[in-house]
Structures are given as structure tokens and as C-alpha cells.
Design a protein around this motif. Structure first.
Motif, PDB file in Angstrom:
ATOM      1  N   ARG B 214       0.832  -1.206   0.000  1.00  0.00           N
ATOM      2  CA  ARG B 214       0.000   0.000   0.000  1.00  0.00           C
ATOM      3  C   ARG B 214       0.867   1.256   0.000  1.00  0.00           C
ATOM      4  O   ARG B 214       0.567   2.228  -0.690  1.00  0.00           O
ATOM      5  CB  ARG B 214      -0.902   0.017   1.224  1.00  0.00           C
ATOM      6  CG  ARG B 214      -1.958  -1.050   1.221  1.00  0.00           C
ATOM      7  CD  ARG B 214      -2.773  -0.987   2.505  1.00  0.00           C
ATOM      8  NE  ARG B 214      -3.735  -2.051   2.577  1.00  0.00           N
ATOM      9  CZ  ARG B 214      -4.892  -2.059   1.928  1.00  0.00           C
ATOM     10  NH1 ARG B 214      -5.221  -1.042   1.172  1.00  0.00           N
ATOM     11  NH2 ARG B 214      -5.715  -3.076   2.037  1.00  0.00           N
ATOM     12  N   GLU B 215       1.921   1.244   0.810  1.00  0.00           N
ATOM     13  CA  GLU B 215       2.821   2.398   0.842  1.00  0.00           C
ATOM     14  C   GLU B 215       3.385   2.663  -0.548  1.00  0.00           C
ATOM     15  O   GLU B 215       3.439   3.799  -1.012  1.00  0.00           O
ATOM     16  CB  GLU B 215       3.980   2.144   1.827  1.00  0.00           C
ATOM     17  CG  GLU B 215       3.592   2.238   3.283  1.00  0.00           C
ATOM     18  CD  GLU B 215       4.727   1.810   4.211  1.00  0.00           C
ATOM     19  OE1 GLU B 215       4.445   1.617   5.406  1.00  0.00           O
ATOM     20  OE2 GLU B 215       5.877   1.647   3.757  1.00  0.00           O
ATOM     21  N   TYR B 216       3.805   1.576  -1.183  1.00  0.00           N
ATOM     22  CA  TYR B 216       4.406   1.705  -2.508  1.00  0.00           C
ATOM     23  C   TYR B 216       3.407   2.266  -3.518  1.00  0.00           C
ATOM     24  O   TYR B 216       3.699   3.215  -4.244  1.00  0.00           O
ATOM     25  CB  TYR B 216       4.907   0.328  -2.945  1.00  0.00           C
ATOM     26  CG  TYR B 216       5.442   0.273  -4.359  1.00  0.00           C
ATOM     27  CD1 TYR B 216       6.741   0.678  -4.644  1.00  0.00           C
ATOM     28  CD2 TYR B 216       4.651  -0.194  -5.400  1.00  0.00           C
ATOM     29  CE1 TYR B 216       7.235   0.623  -5.945  1.00  0.00           C
ATOM     30  CE2 TYR B 216       5.133  -0.257  -6.691  1.00  0.00           C
ATOM     31  CZ  TYR B 216       6.425   0.153  -6.960  1.00  0.00           C
ATOM     32  OH  TYR B 216       6.904   0.102  -8.236  1.00  0.00           O
ATOM     33  N   VAL B 220       4.169   6.132  -2.976  1.00  0.00           N
ATOM     34  CA  VAL B 220       5.258   6.295  -3.944  1.00  0.00           C
ATOM     35  C   VAL B 220       4.722   6.627  -5.340  1.00  0.00           C
ATOM     36  O   VAL B 220       5.256   7.503  -6.012  1.00  0.00           O
ATOM     37  CB  VAL B 220       6.165   5.037  -3.988  1.00  0.00           C
ATOM     38  CG1 VAL B 220       7.253   5.200  -5.035  1.00  0.00           C
ATOM     39  CG2 VAL B 220       6.780   4.777  -2.619  1.00  0.00           C
TER      40      VAL B 220
END
Lengths: 645, 645
Positions: B214-216, B220
């Protein structure tokens, strides 16, 4: 955005303040298809040294894409850059400009006017709005006097080439924010409705808020994101649960209303801290602004008390709160259920405005007014009032029992001549009423409070309708409501008790001894989170001992405990003390963005009758297709279903 | 963990490398119930100055909890600290020690032996394993010689007080990793099974991997997390879709197998970059290691090509990859469908070992062996072989057509005497066979390849069974397979074409012109991601023009396009070029953790018959409860269902 990074450094992206570890734990992270070798300084801003291995990273909204930039991000600092934009034709202006749109905003494209590119110009000028194009060109400042106040209003892009990626042939309504569409048209063409800037904002805010919540729970507090099943066993008497036929005759799964049992079982399983953005299901027919499927932020923790859960949620809200909505301060105010009912006549008070309920029984202690005397003489009898500021002047309604406070401070009321002057004086003082105010009173038992509570909200709306600022539309008032009764008398049989929330809520420690003697007096460790008068979440510390749970189910609620035997067995297998909460994400978001309906924060909602107007679900299924599920349709008399197909 | 921070600074937590912005955008973030004022230096490591406002933050796994530390985190550096631990009694040792467990590990608690605390000792010594306790005490080093190699093996906690939070009364099996349980017992008592260190690891790894993904995607690359409905319209002929009856007679929702239509509609809606951890449903009866509900990482992007999606996924895998599993290098190798079939006889090759298929037709060019000659004479006829290293020595099986390569390099085979020496020599050379190897050959058309492909995998298993290291169990071989045929002949009617994957896949640009002339020759822009011989994901660039989509549906596939009219309309309303992918999260995780079944990476899986053995779902529902859905059960003859209730 480009990032140029040396091997084994950490690169700090300015983009959304994200930190991208280029080298993590000794292996390289290259979130990009492009990684290039450089052997010399490549950028005056970088601190690259010769001879090292560098990586060119593309991150942000234009990574891995046909475009170099988004339409909305170009600024005077970009002047001179060669850019590639992709997006939709918003409109053409003077056969000279294409106003081009993507999710990030608008950009003005200057169509080349030279003879050599006349084909390009012709093609563009014939292109219907909402067609999709790719433009390559150079950013330049707009000529003096042609700037406007759009974020990209100082620049334009001089097109060198334009490629038509798709022609828009059909459009039931214009994609302009000011064009009003009916709700059913919006739903039928949801993929067009979502192009509006408001819906883009709502869905993107939802994504960002949820991401922040996950970061907070997972990265800050060590919660474990666990997915629980949605094909589950039917709750006995769960009238609001959808059923799902299986291939075994007569056996059905059920779509659960919440993962309540699973979250408690995960605590017994030693997961310690669980969360999930859980899809839940509720078949309520057509209640206003409900959806058959909805999402809750579902949380459960072991070895925690009420204060721990409340602190966690306050931090969660603060951490994920959208910056543009202003600060949220913590801790949130907290009032008891009793106080909420006493002051507001409701368990989810809107605390953005006062107009609290007042007990004015004392004023009428020696009253001669018959019906007030009767009210006061019954057990629990009381007289309640609310004071509507400026209500005497502004309110269009005139209820039967009222006091207008006149400009000279005198009272005007049907009861006027029945009250001695001293009582009137006392009433004015108790209510702190000023000239122009309106006092509404209600006499009866405690039950007159909910009525006044509703009247309070309606008066606020009426006042706002007449232009008085009662509630600040940009204010967000969070409130905890605690110490609910654990059980309530059943409506159909007041001698029987039922759970105020659910049978798994633990009693307050100081009331625990009453569970076996006076259960109706027990307060539960339940807490509701209220925002601007809406319940946006609720939870409790749970019963973690099987014997207590069995007593509640069997002795107090007269339910068959064998239906929850797996939960009782689990509590007997070393269940830790635990508690949790669930937040209604759709409702929470709709309040944050100020949407009139939760449909405005859901990508593809159902209509209030539960229909998907785009694909026409639910739909008919042939008897043949139902065979493998061993079910058949009971058509109402005179309707064999064929004519509707 | 405690963090002491000055107002308006950023505090860098060491805990999991998370950065906690204490002051963000001018408002304070306090993810804790505790915020204290300090007016002087409070910690020698801090850089606090007097007079400022400081905040004490508790973050990490023990925040907001009854405990101060987790059992597994104590080390010699903690000696002397007063700690509070909460957890389960793993076992008692010598009436002297309680070995206490929580999710993080074990701690040894020394029971006070002094007379004053004899009650405490008695209570503890009577306590069944898996009971839940809270211990307050002081960390100290274990006496010399009593250390062990557990992570907490150098310290112990001298208990000052112990509180029994819950007594474990019932335990169907011991919670010890080495105790073997039957699959059905594990499923029935899943809340106990999940206490094992392996299941704790699997579920926690799943949560962390998903968080990184999810962060990616979100932070990002600017993807938007959008939830799509699971109550949808039935796909015509969607035999594997569960139906959900609505309250309107004869109308059913359907639980979708994937959000394919919604993700494409979101691109038409200008969402630009969508992802979702999507719950999907498939009613397949009892296929081995399938679940009726499963989770896919669902991704769609606008203005992107194949290379863009592949680069995105390579970055995604690298970013989220568990550190302890070693590095993953990118880009992943990429082969065409044709090459995969040629070299491995399968479209999802396990590239951790060679043993590739070889075309040895040339060797038998002039053969006298009748059946080989016949095979070569038919259209597309060929002779294929695989060479099993050491197979002559190790393989227990002896198929009908084989060549053992003897120690002296001579061949032993039923075909031996039918082959001239030169052909044998050529065969050995082509196969690069060494003494001890086994050559398996197959003659026929192209279809002999899949057979040899299966044989190749079975031989690898057999060799491994006999102790030969064929595949490195710690190796992870990712592979892209591309250029699939867009259409395949229908099995039941080879003159008809059906989609190899689904009807929305776009043709390769260089094959696009064939769509209207030779559709069976068209290759699609489909890509599969393969890991260690398992397909873990697949996707495609989609058709974004309504006319092409209509042609594929109507002319090539002979389907009724009106059933997808909303999608066709959407493509005609300004659809951008787009593509996407879906990764099977359960399968991906099971390969990463080396689990034999996807059930081992799902908290509450169904049995292979689709049952929840804990709650006994699916279950019978009364006719009365089915009334509001206008359905009734068709009981098989002689079974009215009552006896089974």
C-alpha cells in the motif's frame, strides 16, 4: 518527479513527504522501470560523485506513464520544459486553445496556427469534448493580460504534436461541475459522474485518509491487518443478514453485519492487536441513506481498558485528519449516557450548539395548572424546557406550549395568566432567557426528553433556514458517550431484558457485582464516538470470562448459548482481557467532506432501493442456474416472473 | 517504546523505522493517551531544552496497554527495569519458573519463593497451561550457567506480583509447535491453532507485506485505493458465481470473481491509478487448495503500456519483499508464451531448475522405428526429450521410452538396437547427457510438450524425494510470460474461438490488423507473473475503443454485446488507454512462507469442501427466514431436510 540517488543512500522525496528507501537492508529498491548508470554529475542539485552507480527513479503521479507531467501541476517554474500531457478535452476556446483536464486539474494548450500543422488544428477543432488526447509541447508563460486565477493560469503549453487516443461519441450530460444532474442519471452513468472535481476529491481523500489510518495502526502501534471471512454462518434471528445458498441442499452462508466474533477470536488466538477495513453487509430494505454493503474500520486489542481504546482512536483521528479541515484537538470531550440524555435528550448529541434541555420542574412546584400538576405528580414526572435564542423573532412555528420572551422581558404564552409573577421570574432566570428568545416546554416523565431533543435539532435547522448561524459548518465536534446501560427492557415485553448494544459487552468494574443481582442497573463498558451529532463509531471492552458470558446469554437474555458454543469454548481456552471499536468509514467521510449522503463517498453505491442503476443489479437468474443451489423462486400470485424479464 | 519530543520537531522513532511527525502542518499529533509536560532535561539521550513543552509518546507494540514490554523483547540491556508483562502460561518448570508467552516470544518468570508470597506461588503452581496472567517484576540476569539460546535466554523477570486474568479450562490440544494436529482439529479450534509461532509469523508477515504494498502504490506512485461493490450483477453464464437473493422476487445479486468491470470503469472515470486489496469469490465446489473467497491485489492504470505495468509490479514486489527472504533482483526475466511451451511444455514454468524440453526430431530423421517415423510424418510432428540428471541412477520409475546413459557413456534403452550408433551419438550430444542421466522422449504433435512438461515436474519431485537437490527451497524465481494468443479454439467446437483470458484484452499493436482478418493469429497484450512455477498474477492492456470491443464480443466471440452495454457505452464516453493486473495474494504469500496450502496464510479458511468447521457454516436456514427472499429449498428426493437439522 525524478529522483537521482546514489546506491546505498536514502533518498528523501519531496513528493507528498514520502521517504523512499533506495537501499533497504542491503538490497536495492527501484520502484521504476528506469534505472540508468551515470558516471558524472547529472544535476546541479544532486550531490552525486563520479564513479558511483546512480539510479534514476521516477515516482509520483506520472511515473511509469505516457505523460511527463499532470495537467494541474504546471507552474511558471516549468517554463521552457518539454512536457507530455494526457487527458480529456474539457472545451475548445476560439479555435485556438484546448483546455485539457486530468484528475489534477486543467491546462491550456495552444494549438499551433502555422500552415504546416493545419491538419492537427482541423482534427482538434472537430473533436468532441471528453475525447482523450496526448499532447507534446513546451511550457511557456501566457502573454500579458491573458493570465487567470486557475492554479495553472499563468502558463500554457505550446503544442508540437497531438495524438487523439480516443474519441468521445456519447455523453448523456456535460462534465461540468455546475451542470446539475438527477440522482438517477448520476448513478446510471457513474463513470462520468466520478469525473467531477467533487467526486474526485471525495474518493482521493478517502484513499488518503484510509492510508494514514493504516500507517497509524500498523506502523505506529503494531496492529496486524487480518482479513476475516464474509461467507459465514447465519446469526440466529439475524433478519438483516443476506443469505448465500451453497451447493448443499438447504445450507446457506450468510454475509455478516460485522466481524464481531472473528475479532474476539483473534484476541483469543493471541494476535494481540487486530484491525481491518472490513466490508460489512446489512439487508435493511430501503432505509434512507443506508447501503447494503458498507465499510467499517474494525479494531480490537488485548490487555487494554476503555481509556486505552479511546486514546488510540483520538490519535487515529488526529493522525489521519485532512490538513485542509483544520486542527483536531484531543482528548475528545466525554460525557455519560445519563448526562447526554439529560442535557440533549439523545445519546448522540450535536454539541456544536447549546440550547440544552433544562429541568424547570421547580418553577411549577406549586402550580395550579392542571396538566402540569398531573405530570409532576406521576413517578419520575418532570417539566423540561429548551430556550431557542431569537426563537420568538425567527421561528415560523408556534407550538402549543411556549413562552415568547418579549422585548421588554415580559412573557407571552397561553399559560401566561395561569402563572404567578414569581414563577415567571424564576423561569426566565433558570433559562437565562433574553428578550426575543423562545422557550419550549414539555411535561411528562423522563420520556419527554427525547421529544425535546428532536425539537432542539429541528429548531436549529429552522433557525439556520431563516439565516441564523447556529452551527459552524466548518466545525467538527467529537464527543465520547460512555456508561450506557448494559441491558434495556424489551419493547414487546418490558419484563425481559435485551442487550443495549450486543451481548459481549463487559459491565463497568464497579457494577460487575450487580450482574448477578440487579442486571437492569448494570452499566456497560461501551463507548460511542459522536461527530456533529452523528454516531460514527462504537465499541466496548468485552466479557472475557466464559462463565460471565454464559450467565449473560442464558440467565439474563434467555438465549440458547449452544448457538455461540464456539465463542464460549474460546473464552474458556485462555482468552485475554480485550476490547475494541468499529468506526463507520462511509458516514465519517461524508461528514468530513460535507456530503449530503454517504453515496457521495462511495465509488459505486446502490440506490436507496438497493439497485445498481448502471449494471441493473440485482437481476433475474434463470431457474436452470439456480439448480445447483437447490433453490427455486416463489413468484407472487399472478407473477411468474417471465413478463418482467 | 517512549519518545520524548519537543513541540514542532519531527521525532524519528527507531521502532520499525517509522517516522512520527509530532507536529504536522501546525497541529500536534499525539498518538497516545499520555502527554506530559516537562520543564527540564528528562533523558540524557534527548536534546530537550528547559522551558519548552515536551510530549511523551508511547508507540509500538506496548502502547496504550496494561503491559510495559512484550515478553520477547527483553534483553540484558533491560536489566534492573521494572516491567509489566501480559501473556499466556506456556509451562511451569520446577515449581520455580513460569515460562510466559505472548506473540513476540517467551520470557522466564522467577516465582518468588519467600514465605510472605506463598499464596502467589500456590496459585501459580495450580494454574493450567494457556491461562492468562499479568506479571509485575524486575528484569535481572540469569545466574551463571542458566542462560539458554532463546532470544530472552540471558535474562529472567523476578516477579513481585502476579494477577491471574483468566484461567484456561479447556484445551483440545497442547499449544506447542511440535505437537502435530489433524487438519480438521486445527480448523475446528482455529483460535488455538493461530497461537503457533508459524501461524503468528504467517499472519504478521501478510499484514506487513500488504502494508508495504500500500505504501508503494499509494505513497510512492500516487495510486488511489478505491473500494468496489461485492453485491453485483451476475455475469451471463458465470457458473462459478455465488448468487445472493434480494427482497425482490426472482432478482439476485452475484458475488463477483474480480472487480474487472469496475476497475476499467474507474479508468473511464478519470481515477487514473486504482488499486484495491479486493475480496473475490469463486464457487468451484471442492477443487484442491481453492477457497470460496480469496484476496487479490487489484491494480489498474491509465496512459500506460505493458512495460509500465511490469515495472510497477517489479518495484512492488521488491519494495514489499520480506528482508529475511533475501534480495529480489529486477527486472524479472520475461519469455513469450511460445518459448515457455517450447522449453518447458507449460505456460508457467518453474525456472528454478533446467531439464528443459529438447526437440530431438533431427536425430530420428531417417529412423526405421515405425512409431517414431509415423509421429514425424504427421503435420507438426516432432520428437521431444528431457534429460534427467542422475535420473538413471536415482529414478525409481522406468517409463516405456527411455534411455539410460550408462557409466561408460553407452545407452541402455528398449529402442537401443533399433538405432544406429551415429544417431545415439547425436542424441547424447544434443541432450548434453552425462553418464548416469536419464533421457525421456515423447513423440507426437506439439501436444506432446505439455505431457513432457508435467513429467519434468514429476521427475524433479521424485529426484528430490530421493535426496537430490533439484530446486533450492530458499530460491524465488520470478518470470514474466507474455505474448499469449488472444483467442483459443473452443474445446467443444474448435471452429469457434474463445478468449484465452478475457474479452477485454487488447491485441499486440503489431497484430492489431489481424483482429479483423485472422483473429486466431492475434497475440494479446496479456502478461502472467510466475513465481517458482506458480501463476501468481496476470493482467493485460485493455481494449479502450468501443468499436474494437464490440467487434471482439459480437463478431469473434459471438456473444450478445447488450449484456455488456454499460461497458461499451463507457468506452464510447472518452475511455483512456489503460491496463492492469491482479496478483493472487494468498498464493503469493503461501509461496513466500513455504506453506503447503493457502489455508496457512488465511486466518479463518474454509475446508476443501467449503465448510467453516469452527462455526459450522454453511448451515440450515428456516423456510420462514427464506420467505422475505422469495426462495424455497428444493430438497432432493427422500430428504426433507428435517432429519439433518
Amino acid at each position: 518527479m525524478l529522483l537521482i540517488c546514489r546506491r546505498e543512500t536514502r533518498a528523501y522525496s519531496l513528493w507528498r513527504r514520502t521517504i523512499i528507501p533506495i537501499a533497504s537492508q542491503g538490497h536495492l529498491i527501484k520502484p521504476s522501470i528506469m534505472h540508468l548508470r551515470f558516471s558524472l554529475n547529472v544535476n546541479k542539485h544532486s550531490t552525486c560523485t563520479t564513479g558511483s552507480l546512480y539510479y534514476l527513479l521516477i515516482v509520483g503521479s506520472s511515473s511509469l506513464s505516457f505523460r511527463s507531467h499532470t495537467c494541474g501541476e504546471l507552474r511558471p517554474a516549468d517554463v521552457g520544459k518539454e512536457v507530455t500531457l494526457c487527458g480529456w478535452v474539457q472545451y475548445l476556446r476560439q479555435d485556438l486553445f484546448v483546455i485539457m483536464r486530468d484528475f489534477s486539474g486543467l491546462a491550456q494548450i495552444l494549438i499551433p496556427q502555422d500552415e504546416a500543422k493545419i491538419d492537427l488544428k482541423t482534427a482538434l477543432c472537430d473533436l468532441p469534448p471528453e475525447s482523450v488526447i496526448r499532447v507534446k509541447g513546451t511550457v511557456r508563460l501566457r502573454p500579458d493580460g491573458q493570465e487567470n486565477k486557475m492554479p495553472t493560469g499563468e502558463i500554457e503549453v505550446l503544442a508540437e504534436s497531438v495524438e487523439i487516443l480516443n474519441v468521445c461519441r456519447k455523453l448523456p450530460f456535460e462534465i461540468k461541475d455546475f451542470v446539475k444532474k438527477s440522482e438517477s442519471l448520476r448513478m446510471q452513468y457513474r463513470y462520468l459522474d466520478l469525473r467531477s472535481s467533487q467526486m474526485q476529491y471525495n474518493l482521493r481523500l478517502r484513499s488518503q485518509l484510509v492510508m494514514k489510518m493504516r500507517e497509524y495502526l500498523c506502523n505506529v502501534h503494531g496492529f496486524v491487518d487480518v482479513e476475516t471471512p464474509t461467507l459465514f454462518k447465519r446469526t440466529p434471528g439475524g433478519a438483516k443478514e443476506f443469505v448465500v445458498p451453497s451447493r448443499e441442499p438447504g445450507r446457506f452462508y450468510s454475509l455478516p453485519q460485522s466481524p464481531q466474533q472473528f475479532k474476539q477470536l483473534l484476541m483469543v488466538a493471541g494476535i494481540d492487536r487486530y484491525f481491518q477495513l472490513a466490508r460489512c453487509y446489512r439487508d435493511e430494505g430501503s432505509k434512507p441513506d443506508r447501503q447494503p454493503e458498507f465499510t467499517q474500520v474494525d479494531i480490537e486489542m488485548s490487555f487494554v481498558d476503555q481509556a486505552g481504546i479511546r486514546g488510540l482512536i483520538e490519535g487515529l483521528v488526529q493522525y489521519s485528519w485532512p490538513v485542509e479541515k483544520g486542527p483536531v484537538s484531543t482528548p475528545f470531550p466525554c460525557i455519560t449516557y445519563e448526562k447526554a440524555m439529560k442535557d440533549y435528550g439523545v445519546d448522540k448529541p450535536d454539541t456544536r450548539f447549546a440550547m440544552k434541555l433544562m429541568d424547570i420542574s421547580k418553577t411549577f412546584h406549586n402550580t395550579e395548572i392542571e396538566f402540569l400538576k398531573d405530570a409532576l405528580n406521576q413517578p419520575g414526572g418532570c417539566i423540561q424546557a429548551i430556550c431557542i435564542p431569537d426563537g420568538a423573532v425567527r421561528m415560523p412555528i408556534k407550538p402549543s406550549i411556549f413562552f415568547l420572551v418579549k422585548a421588554d422581558g415580559a412573557l407571552k404564552s397561553p399559560l401566561n395568566r395561569l402563572m404567578p409573577a414569581s414563577a415567571k421570574q424564576q423561569l426566565l432566570q433558570m433559562a437565562q432567557a433574553r428578550p426575543g428568545d423562545l422557550l419550549l416546554i414539555s411535561a411528562g416523565t423522563q420520556e419527554c426528553r427525547p421529544l425535546l431533543g428532536k425539537l432542539r435539532l429541528q429548531c436549529a435547522e429552522l433557525l439556520e433556514g431563516s439565516g441564523v448561524a447556529v452551527r459552524d459548518p466548518s466545525a467538527f465536534h467529537f464527543l465520547w458517550v460512555v456508561d450506557f446501560p448494559l441491558f434495556l427492557p424489551k419493547e414487546e415485553d418490558p419484563d425481559q431484558l435485551e442487550s443495549a448494544h450486543h451481548p459481549f459487552t463487559a459491565p463497568l468494574p464497579e457494577d460487575a457485582h450487580l450482574l448477578y443481582s440487579l442486571p437492569h442497573k448494570v452499566r456497560g463498558q461501551h463507548y460511542d464516538l459522536v461527530l456533529n451529532g452523528c454516531e460514527i463509531g462504537g465499541g466496548s471492552i468485552r466479557i472475557h470470562k466464559a462463565s460471565d458470558q454464559q450467565h449473560v446469554l442464558e440467565t439474563i437474555l434467555k438465549e440458547d448459548p449452544s448457538l455461540l458454543s464456539h465463542l464460549l469454548e474460546a473464552l474458556d481456552s485462555g482468552a485475554p482481557p480485550h476490547g475494541g471499536i468499529a468506526l463507520g468509514l462511509d458516514r465519517f467521510l461524508s461528514i468530513i467532506v460535507g456530503a449530503p449522503s454517504i453515496r457521495d463517498v462511495i465509488a459505486f453505491p446502490k440506490s436507496f432501493r438497493g439497485h445498481d442503476l448502471m449494471s441493473r443489479a440485482p437481476d433475474f437468474v434463470s431457474e436452470d442456474e439456480l439448480k445447483s443451489y437447490h433453490i427455486s423462486v416463489n413468484w407472487p400470485a399472478g407473477d411468474d416472473g417471465n413478463q418482467e424479464k
